[in-house]
Motif scaffolding. Sequence first.
Motif, PDB file in Angstrom:
ATOM      1  N   ILE A  87       1.411  -1.356   0.160  1.00 27.78           N
ATOM      2  CA  ILE A  87       0.069   0.074   0.292  1.00 27.78           C
ATOM      3  C   ILE A  87       0.940   0.739  -0.040  1.00 27.78           C
ATOM      4  O   ILE A  87       0.985   2.065  -0.328  1.00 27.78           O
ATOM      5  N   GLY A  88       2.087   1.085   0.527  1.00 28.41           N
ATOM      6  CA  GLY A  88       2.657   2.659   1.022  1.00 28.41           C
ATOM      7  C   GLY A  88       3.255   2.242  -0.446  1.00 28.41           C
ATOM      8  O   GLY A  88       4.013   4.307  -0.649  1.00 28.41           O
ATOM      9  N   ILE A  89       3.986   1.698  -1.314  1.00 29.02           N
ATOM     10  CA  ILE A  89       4.451   1.984  -2.805  1.00 29.02           C
ATOM     11  C   ILE A  89       3.088   2.666  -3.666  1.00 29.02           C
ATOM     12  O   ILE A  89       2.987   3.571  -4.093  1.00 29.02           O
ATOM     13  N   ILE A  90       1.861   1.634  -3.505  1.00 29.36           N
ATOM     14  CA  ILE A  90       0.951   2.008  -4.640  1.00 29.36           C
ATOM     15  C   ILE A  90       0.748   3.665  -3.812  1.00 29.36           C
ATOM     16  O   ILE A  90       0.016   4.287  -5.046  1.00 29.36           O
ATOM     17  N   MET A  91       0.944   4.265  -2.810  1.00 24.82           N
ATOM     18  CA  MET A  91       0.215   5.455  -2.425  1.00 24.82           C
ATOM     19  C   MET A  91       1.481   6.596  -3.009  1.00 24.82           C
ATOM     20  O   MET A  91       1.765   7.517  -3.528  1.00 24.82           O
ATOM     21  N   LEU A  92       2.592   5.935  -3.195  1.00 22.78           N
ATOM     22  CA  LEU A  92       4.445   6.844  -3.296  1.00 22.78           C
ATOM     23  C   LEU A  92       3.746   7.194  -4.636  1.00 22.78           C
ATOM     24  O   LEU A  92       3.840   8.161  -5.402  1.00 22.78           O
ATOM     25  N   GLY A  93       3.483   5.858  -5.474  1.00 25.23           N
ATOM     26  CA  GLY A  93       2.674   5.772  -7.546  1.00 25.23           C
ATOM     27  C   GLY A  93       1.799   7.464  -7.243  1.00 25.23           C
ATOM     28  O   GLY A  93       2.452   7.775  -8.232  1.00 25.23           O
ATOM     29  N   ALA A  94       0.718   6.560  -6.823  1.00 28.32           N
ATOM     30  CA  ALA A  94      -0.193   7.532  -6.550  1.00 28.32           C
ATOM     31  C   ALA A  94       0.528   9.289  -6.654  1.00 28.32           C
ATOM     32  O   ALA A  94      -0.530  10.550  -6.963  1.00 28.32           O
ATOM     33  N   ALA A  95       0.991   9.685  -5.041  1.00 31.43           N
ATOM     34  CA  ALA A  95       1.194  11.038  -5.024  1.00 31.43           C
ATOM     35  C   ALA A  95       2.205  11.533  -6.446  1.00 31.43           C
ATOM     36  O   ALA A  95       1.696  12.161  -6.519  1.00 31.43           O
ATOM     37  N   LEU A  96       3.294  10.564  -6.666  1.00 29.92           N
ATOM     38  CA  LEU A  96       4.361  11.264  -7.909  1.00 29.92           C
ATOM     39  C   LEU A  96       3.530  11.028  -9.247  1.00 29.92           C
ATOM     40  O   LEU A  96       4.089  12.710  -9.811  1.00 29.92           O
ATOM     41  N   LEU A  97       2.627   9.916  -9.358  1.00 24.20           N
ATOM     42  CA  LEU A  97       2.395  10.465 -10.796  1.00 24.20           C
ATOM     43  C   LEU A  97       0.882  10.860 -10.476  1.00 24.20           C
ATOM     44  O   LEU A  97       0.578  11.961 -12.659  1.00 24.20           O
ATOM     45  N   VAL A  98      -0.007  10.934  -9.568  1.00 25.46           N
ATOM     46  CA  VAL A  98      -1.583  11.686 -10.159  1.00 25.46           C
ATOM     47  C   VAL A  98      -1.071  13.148  -9.628  1.00 25.46           C
ATOM     48  O   VAL A  98      -1.853  14.328  -9.631  1.00 25.46           O
ATOM     49  N   HIS A  99      -1.164  13.806  -7.953  1.00 21.73           N
ATOM     50  CA  HIS A  99      -1.403  13.806  -6.743  1.00 21.73           C
ATOM     51  C   HIS A  99      -0.272  15.183  -7.303  1.00 21.73           C
ATOM     52  O   HIS A  99      -0.662  16.551  -6.809  1.00 21.73           O
ATOM     53  N   ARG A 100       1.364  14.658  -7.740  1.00 21.45           N
ATOM     54  CA  ARG A 100       2.190  15.931  -7.287  1.00 21.45           C
ATOM     55  C   ARG A 100       1.468  17.252  -7.674  1.00 21.45           C
ATOM     56  O   ARG A 100       2.102  18.095  -7.328  1.00 21.45           O
ATOM     57  N   GLN A 120      -1.473  10.621   0.635  1.00 19.89           N
ATOM     58  CA  GLN A 120      -0.679   9.859   0.148  1.00 19.89           C
ATOM     59  C   GLN A 120       0.561   9.747   1.051  1.00 19.89           C
ATOM     60  O   GLN A 120       0.437   8.945   1.388  1.00 19.89           O
ATOM     61  N   ILE A 121       1.276  10.631   2.039  1.00 17.91           N
ATOM     62  CA  ILE A 121       1.782  11.318   2.603  1.00 17.91           C
ATOM     63  C   ILE A 121       1.650  10.501   3.852  1.00 17.91           C
ATOM     64  O   ILE A 121       2.265  10.039   4.352  1.00 17.91           O
ATOM     65  N   LEU A 122       0.644  10.725   4.346  1.00 12.16           N
ATOM     66  CA  LEU A 122      -0.335   9.887   5.883  1.00 12.16           C
ATOM     67  C   LEU A 122      -0.151   8.823   5.623  1.00 12.16           C
ATOM     68  O   LEU A 122       0.503   7.539   6.411  1.00 12.16           O
ATOM     69  N   ALA A 123      -0.945   7.943   5.158  1.00 10.62           N
ATOM     70  CA  ALA A 123      -0.901   6.846   4.562  1.00 10.62           C
ATOM     71  C   ALA A 123       0.600   5.765   4.076  1.00 10.62           C
ATOM     72  O   ALA A 123       1.006   4.936   4.692  1.00 10.62           O
ATOM     73  N   ILE A 124       1.295   6.409   3.943  1.00 11.73           N
ATOM     74  CA  ILE A 124       2.886   6.500   3.555  1.00 11.73           C
ATOM     75  C   ILE A 124       3.517   6.272   5.070  1.00 11.73           C
ATOM     76  O   ILE A 124       4.054   5.322   5.119  1.00 11.73           O
ATOM     77  N   GLY A 125       3.368   7.055   5.291  1.00  6.35           N
ATOM     78  CA  GLY A 125       3.536   6.904   6.727  1.00  6.35           C
ATOM     79  C   GLY A 125       3.616   5.358   7.831  1.00  6.35           C
ATOM     80  O   GLY A 125       3.859   5.259   8.664  1.00  6.35           O
ATOM     81  N   LEU A 126       1.942   5.313   7.939  1.00 11.02           N
ATOM     82  CA  LEU A 126       0.981   4.544   8.476  1.00 11.02           C
ATOM     83  C   LEU A 126       1.921   3.343   7.653  1.00 11.02           C
ATOM     84  O   LEU A 126       2.374   2.262   8.924  1.00 11.02           O
ATOM     85  N   ALA A 127       2.218   2.994   6.270  1.00 12.98           N
ATOM     86  CA  ALA A 127       2.640   2.034   6.056  1.00 12.98           C
ATOM     87  C   ALA A 127       4.514   1.674   6.432  1.00 12.98           C
ATOM     88  O   ALA A 127       4.379   0.204   6.657  1.00 12.98           O
ATOM     89  N   ILE A 128       5.023   2.464   6.860  1.00 11.02           N
ATOM     90  CA  ILE A 128       6.559   3.083   7.079  1.00 11.02           C
ATOM     91  C   ILE A 128       6.383   1.945   8.392  1.00 11.02           C
ATOM     92  O   ILE A 128       7.019   0.527   8.814  1.00 11.02           O
ATOM     93  N   ALA A 129       5.037   2.726   9.036  1.00  9.90           N
ATOM     94  CA  ALA A 129       5.767   2.095  10.794  1.00  9.90           C
ATOM     95  C   ALA A 129       4.854   1.029  10.674  1.00  9.90           C
ATOM     96  O   ALA A 129       5.249  -0.175  11.344  1.00  9.90           O
ATOM     97  N   LEU A 130       4.117   0.910   9.975  1.00 11.79           N
ATOM     98  CA  LEU A 130       3.823  -1.097   9.853  1.00 11.79           C
ATOM     99  C   LEU A 130       4.776  -2.286   9.518  1.00 11.79           C
ATOM    100  O   LEU A 130       4.802  -2.783  10.114  1.00 11.79           O
ATOM    101  N   ALA A 131       5.708  -1.809   8.292  1.00 12.25           N
ATOM    102  CA  ALA A 131       6.687  -2.518   8.039  1.00 12.25           C
ATOM    103  C   ALA A 131       7.793  -2.843   9.287  1.00 12.25           C
ATOM    104  O   ALA A 131       7.913  -3.461   9.030  1.00 12.25           O
ATOM    105  N   ILE A 132       7.766  -1.242   9.625  1.00 13.69           N
ATOM    106  CA  ILE A 132       8.796  -1.749  11.358  1.00 13.69           C
ATOM    107  C   ILE A 132       8.433  -2.637  12.095  1.00 13.69           C
ATOM    108  O   ILE A 132       8.734  -3.483  12.807  1.00 13.69           O
TER     109      ILE A 132
END
Length: 148
Positions: A87-100, A120-132
């Motif tokens: 999900i973090g990777i998907i959100m990064l792609g969405a941020a860079l390709l669509v929302h930037r 997307q930044i909030l979702a990426i932050g949650l995803a990183i925390a869960l990956a840890i």
Amino acid sequence: MLETLLATSNDIVPLVLRLTLGIVIFPHGAQKLLGWFGGYGFKGTYGYFTQTAGLPGIIAFLVIIGESFGSVALVLGLLTRFSAISIGIIMLGAALLVHREHGFFINWFGAQKGEGYEFQILAIGLAIALAITGGGAYSLDLAILSSL
């Protein structure tokens, strides 16, 4: 390998993180896969991703499946690290390709042509925390790990 993927504590914080991310992402996945919540369903979303957005078919498929099943897996705490990273990777792609191009802020007042990337930044932050941390308390990861 499986033990490393499932490793987590019985802490409540990862539970809060994964429920938050899973519940927030679920409607987005349901829009893309099932057409719920005003979405276009699999066929419409896949067509948009491949024809309009120019994504390769496999990437379009993985985004739809990742948001749909990944969000459910997070709520259940199943393969939490894998689901969160996906999900973090998907959100990064969405941020860079669509929302930037629309800047940082969500389009609260309709003043811009699209949504910014703050969600997307909030979702990426949650995803990183869960990956840890892994899935935490009440996760299937923890239940499976304790049965091994």
